[in-house]
Scaffold this motif. Sequence first.
Motif, PDB file in Angstrom:
ATOM      1  N   LEU A 191       0.848  -1.071  -0.033  1.00  0.00           N
ATOM      2  CA  LEU A 191       0.101  -0.126  -0.015  1.00  0.00           C
ATOM      3  C   LEU A 191       0.817   1.360  -0.120  1.00  0.00           C
ATOM      4  O   LEU A 191       1.742   1.388   0.822  1.00  0.00           O
ATOM      5  N   ILE A 192       0.585   2.043  -0.874  1.00  0.00           N
ATOM      6  CA  ILE A 192       1.360   3.423  -1.176  1.00  0.00           C
ATOM      7  C   ILE A 192       0.286   4.326  -0.855  1.00  0.00           C
ATOM      8  O   ILE A 192      -0.511   4.394  -1.513  1.00  0.00           O
ATOM      9  N   VAL A 193       0.714   5.191   0.230  1.00  0.00           N
ATOM     10  CA  VAL A 193      -0.082   6.355   0.748  1.00  0.00           C
ATOM     11  C   VAL A 193       0.766   7.724   0.405  1.00  0.00           C
ATOM     12  O   VAL A 193       1.648   7.871   1.371  1.00  0.00           O
ATOM     13  N   ASP A 194      -0.020   8.414  -0.393  1.00  0.00           N
ATOM     14  CA  ASP A 194       0.969   9.641  -0.731  1.00  0.00           C
ATOM     15  C   ASP A 194       0.041  10.646  -1.305  1.00  0.00           C
ATOM     16  O   ASP A 194      -0.792  10.214  -2.191  1.00  0.00           O
ATOM     17  N   ASP A 195       0.051  12.041  -0.976  1.00  0.00           N
ATOM     18  CA  ASP A 195      -0.948  12.820  -1.591  1.00  0.00           C
ATOM     19  C   ASP A 195      -0.528  13.568  -2.873  1.00  0.00           C
ATOM     20  O   ASP A 195      -1.228  14.227  -3.701  1.00  0.00           O
ATOM     21  N   GLU A 196       0.574  13.046  -3.312  1.00  0.00           N
ATOM     22  CA  GLU A 196       1.300  13.589  -4.620  1.00  0.00           C
ATOM     23  C   GLU A 196       1.150  12.438  -5.749  1.00  0.00           C
ATOM     24  O   GLU A 196       1.813  11.453  -5.692  1.00  0.00           O
ATOM     25  N   PRO A 197       0.359  12.850  -6.698  1.00  0.00           N
ATOM     26  CA  PRO A 197       0.260  11.713  -7.578  1.00  0.00           C
ATOM     27  C   PRO A 197       1.502  11.271  -8.617  1.00  0.00           C
ATOM     28  O   PRO A 197       1.720  10.182  -8.959  1.00  0.00           O
ATOM     29  N   LEU A 198       2.436  12.168  -8.549  1.00  0.00           N
ATOM     30  CA  LEU A 198       3.482  11.748  -9.409  1.00  0.00           C
ATOM     31  C   LEU A 198       4.603  10.897  -8.387  1.00  0.00           C
ATOM     32  O   LEU A 198       5.034   9.919  -9.017  1.00  0.00           O
ATOM     33  N   ASN A 199       4.503  11.055  -7.242  1.00  0.00           N
ATOM     34  CA  ASN A 199       4.982  10.370  -6.171  1.00  0.00           C
ATOM     35  C   ASN A 199       4.517   8.885  -6.224  1.00  0.00           C
ATOM     36  O   ASN A 199       5.205   7.648  -6.370  1.00  0.00           O
ATOM     37  N   ILE A 200       3.156   8.684  -6.067  1.00  0.00           N
ATOM     38  CA  ILE A 200       2.656   7.330  -6.320  1.00  0.00           C
ATOM     39  C   ILE A 200       2.872   6.757  -7.736  1.00  0.00           C
ATOM     40  O   ILE A 200       3.168   5.590  -7.703  1.00  0.00           O
TER      41      ILE A 200
END
Length: 126
Positions: free
Chosen positions: A11-20
């Motif tokens: 599970l990847i939790v990040d608010d930056e779409p590019l990081n995801i």
Amino acid sequence: MALPIDPLKILIVDDEPLNILALSAVLKSRGYLTITAGSAAEGLAFLKKDKEIKLILMDMMMPDIDGYEATSMIKHDDLTSHIPVIAVTAQAMSHDKEKCLAAGADDYISKPINVDELTALMAKYL
């Protein structure tokens, strides 16, 4: 590198779409199955319904519920406390690492992420 027979779910939790996007692409290329959440609340919701998640990559700096609070919630819930959480943050000072670990993170990696370092760190918990 040999791909796992049964891909492990991360599970990847990040608010930056590019990081995801970047993390997902790298992990998928190494044989992992990824689920992504654009907020801590969404990540917590995934954890309630998906019992196959084996590891969480948690961005620590997010609006609303930040990664520190979300990690603490995960580690204080009997159903999810066993899942390793690796804090992912741009904050790279020694006290930032201590803050992540105090919130319950099992480990820490700073951005920009070194992919080999990340996969070695993940292997430690998987």
